[in-house]
Design a protein around this motif. Structure first.
Motif, PDB file in Angstrom:
ATOM      1  N   ALA A 117       0.861  -1.188   0.000  1.00  0.00           N
ATOM      2  CA  ALA A 117       0.000   0.000   0.000  1.00  0.00           C
ATOM      3  C   ALA A 117       0.893   1.232   0.000  1.00  0.00           C
ATOM      4  O   ALA A 117       1.899   1.281   0.718  1.00  0.00           O
ATOM      5  CB  ALA A 117      -0.906  -0.003   1.225  1.00  0.00           C
TER       6      ALA A 117
ATOM      7  N   LEU B  77      -7.035  -2.278   5.473  1.00  0.00           N
ATOM      8  CA  LEU B  77      -6.795  -1.592   4.203  1.00  0.00           C
ATOM      9  C   LEU B  77      -8.104  -1.383   3.448  1.00  0.00           C
ATOM     10  O   LEU B  77      -8.338  -0.317   2.859  1.00  0.00           O
ATOM     11  CB  LEU B  77      -5.819  -2.409   3.351  1.00  0.00           C
ATOM     12  CG  LEU B  77      -5.519  -1.872   1.952  1.00  0.00           C
ATOM     13  CD1 LEU B  77      -4.833  -0.512   2.038  1.00  0.00           C
ATOM     14  CD2 LEU B  77      -4.649  -2.869   1.180  1.00  0.00           C
TER      15      LEU B  77
ATOM     16  N   LEU C 237      -9.496   3.253  -2.019  1.00  0.00           N
ATOM     17  CA  LEU C 237      -8.339   2.616  -2.637  1.00  0.00           C
ATOM     18  C   LEU C 237      -8.142   3.086  -4.075  1.00  0.00           C
ATOM     19  O   LEU C 237      -9.101   3.439  -4.776  1.00  0.00           O
ATOM     20  CB  LEU C 237      -8.500   1.091  -2.617  1.00  0.00           C
ATOM     21  CG  LEU C 237      -8.614   0.477  -1.215  1.00  0.00           C
ATOM     22  CD1 LEU C 237      -8.912  -1.004  -1.319  1.00  0.00           C
ATOM     23  CD2 LEU C 237      -7.340   0.713  -0.421  1.00  0.00           C
TER      24      LEU C 237
ATOM     25  N   CYS D 201      -6.437   1.647  -7.508  1.00  0.00           N
ATOM     26  CA  CYS D 201      -5.988   0.345  -8.023  1.00  0.00           C
ATOM     27  C   CYS D 201      -5.839   0.355  -9.537  1.00  0.00           C
ATOM     28  O   CYS D 201      -6.383   1.214 -10.235  1.00  0.00           O
ATOM     29  CB  CYS D 201      -6.997  -0.746  -7.657  1.00  0.00           C
ATOM     30  SG  CYS D 201      -7.086  -1.132  -5.903  1.00  0.00           S
TER      31      CYS D 201
ATOM     32  N   ALA E 111      -2.076   8.824  -4.943  1.00  0.00           N
ATOM     33  CA  ALA E 111      -1.907   8.529  -3.515  1.00  0.00           C
ATOM     34  C   ALA E 111      -1.128   9.650  -2.829  1.00  0.00           C
ATOM     35  O   ALA E 111      -1.435  10.028  -1.686  1.00  0.00           O
ATOM     36  CB  ALA E 111      -1.191   7.197  -3.339  1.00  0.00           C
TER      37      ALA E 111
ATOM     38  N   VAL F 153      -5.493   5.242  -0.852  1.00  0.00           N
ATOM     39  CA  VAL F 153      -4.327   4.379  -0.660  1.00  0.00           C
ATOM     40  C   VAL F 153      -4.138   3.567  -1.939  1.00  0.00           C
ATOM     41  O   VAL F 153      -5.063   2.893  -2.399  1.00  0.00           O
ATOM     42  CB  VAL F 153      -4.519   3.439   0.543  1.00  0.00           C
ATOM     43  CG1 VAL F 153      -3.291   2.545   0.704  1.00  0.00           C
ATOM     44  CG2 VAL F 153      -4.776   4.247   1.815  1.00  0.00           C
TER      45      VAL F 153
ATOM     46  N   VAL G  53      -2.700   0.559  -4.233  1.00  0.00           N
ATOM     47  CA  VAL G  53      -2.255  -0.836  -4.151  1.00  0.00           C
ATOM     48  C   VAL G  53      -1.336  -1.067  -5.338  1.00  0.00           C
ATOM     49  O   VAL G  53      -1.781  -1.086  -6.495  1.00  0.00           O
ATOM     50  CB  VAL G  53      -3.455  -1.799  -4.175  1.00  0.00           C
ATOM     51  CG1 VAL G  53      -2.972  -3.245  -4.117  1.00  0.00           C
ATOM     52  CG2 VAL G  53      -4.393  -1.494  -3.014  1.00  0.00           C
TER      53      VAL G  53
ATOM     54  N   THR H 201       5.691   3.350   1.563  1.00  0.00           N
ATOM     55  CA  THR H 201       4.952   2.104   1.386  1.00  0.00           C
ATOM     56  C   THR H 201       4.685   1.426   2.722  1.00  0.00           C
ATOM     57  O   THR H 201       5.483   1.542   3.666  1.00  0.00           O
ATOM     58  CB  THR H 201       5.708   1.129   0.458  1.00  0.00           C
ATOM     59  OG1 THR H 201       6.992   0.845   1.002  1.00  0.00           O
ATOM     60  CG2 THR H 201       5.855   1.722  -0.922  1.00  0.00           C
TER      61      THR H 201
ATOM     62  N   ILE I 194       1.321  -4.960   3.293  1.00  0.00           N
ATOM     63  CA  ILE I 194      -0.008  -5.542   3.473  1.00  0.00           C
ATOM     64  C   ILE I 194       0.179  -6.925   4.100  1.00  0.00           C
ATOM     65  O   ILE I 194       0.954  -7.748   3.607  1.00  0.00           O
ATOM     66  CB  ILE I 194      -0.751  -5.662   2.123  1.00  0.00           C
ATOM     67  CG1 ILE I 194      -0.902  -4.276   1.475  1.00  0.00           C
ATOM     68  CG2 ILE I 194      -2.120  -6.311   2.310  1.00  0.00           C
ATOM     69  CD1 ILE I 194      -1.461  -4.316   0.064  1.00  0.00           C
TER      70      ILE I 194
END
Length: 299
Positions: free
Chosen positions: A171, A189, A194, A196, A234, A240, A242, A258, A261
């Motif tokens: 993350a 998380l 998020l 992605c 981010a 956040v 990924v 970073t 996870i």
């Protein structure tokens, strides 16, 4: 003695009939019989016994049959060798790459340039797409080679796979954000907005499979095809990200840090994929070999 005469003789021996052999060879029966008799005259011995209801081999014919079959096999191999050489002079290779990450991780352009220098008559078509769509294109025969991200799902056994990169999935949060520890469980998380990669990519597949297995529904706020854009979003606090693991220098350059996870840890894998259940062209075989060597040396 000619190869075609040997082929005629072998076919008659296999069919035990001039009539059936002539039909299989698309010849008139009298012409086929004449060719076999000419071969027998050249050898000075009868090869076939025509006295019964079916054609049988004489003792000499049985011995000649083995040599004739070997000669025809050798001739086929010579033809295949010439075809492969011709294919390396004139051909087409279709390669697919996952968007963004492939260029950042590997110098694919250098491999393609070297291949072009060695085989200037071969055309190369290059496509960027998601892993899911490229696997489908491989299956349909529309691509010869693809660099894809693996989702962890079981693949068609007709695909050959060579993993060229195996990395942690992490993350990424703003560098100055003190609300995150060094590790974050997957459940925690998923409580955050998020950022992605889009559906169909390997990393997104790995993440979604892990969430589904744990019974979580992630809140995907933003999607982008390039990891660099995920990191920029981010860094500005939009969620956040990924992403694949970063070095400290890479994270600092994007203004993020970073977070590991955990529960469970996730892994992202890049792999070269090709079909093994159908013959590949000679040009594709050579380029695949060069890509495998180059990508192994880069990792």
């Amino acid at each position: 003695m000619e190869l075609r005469q040997l082929r005629y003789f072998v076919t008659v021996a296999q069919e035990a009939s001039f009539t059936r052999a002539a039909a299989r060879l698309h010849l008139a029966q009298p012409g086929l019989s004449a060719q076999i008799r000419q071969l027998e005259r050249e050898l000075g011995q009868p090869l076939l016994d025509r006295g019964g209801r079916t054609v049988t081999l004489t003792e000499v014919g049985a011995a000649v049959l083995r040599q004739a079959e070997a000669a025809l096999t050798a001739a086929e191999r010579i033809t295949e060798t010439v075809d492969e050489f011709t294919g390396l002079l004139r051909g087409q290779v279709r390669i697919g790459l996952i968007s963004g990450a492939a260029v950042e991780e590997f110098d694919v352009a250098a491999v393609l340039a070297d291949f072009h220098d060695d085989h200037p008559q071969i055309g190369i078509s290059l496509t960027e797409d998601t892993s899911e769509r490229m696997l489908a294109a491989l299956g349909r025969g529309e691509l010869d080679i693809a660099l894809i991200g693996l989702t962890g799902a079981e693949l068609d056994p007709g695909f050959g796979i060579d993993v060229v990169l195996d990395t942690a999935v992490v993350a990424a949060v703003p560098a100055a954000d003190a609300d995150f520890d060094a590790e974050i469980p997957l459940a925690a998380l998923c409580a955050h907005p998020l950022i992605c990669l889009p559906p169909g990519t390997g990393l997104r597949g790995v993440f979604q499979r892990a969430c589904a297995a744990a019974g979580f529904e992630p809140d995907i706020a933003y999607e982008a095809a390039a990891p660099a854009l995920l990191l920029r979003l981010a860094a500005r606090g939009l969620g956040v990200a990924v992403v694949p693991a970063l070095t400290t220098q890479e994270a600092a350059a994007f203004g993020v840090r970073t977070v590991r996870i955990v529960e469970p840890e996730l892994r992202g894998r890049l792999a070269l994929a090709w079909r093994i259940d159908r013959p590949a062209g000679p040009a594709a075989k050579v380029l695949l070999g060069q890509l495998r060597i180059a990508m192994r040396s880069d990792t």
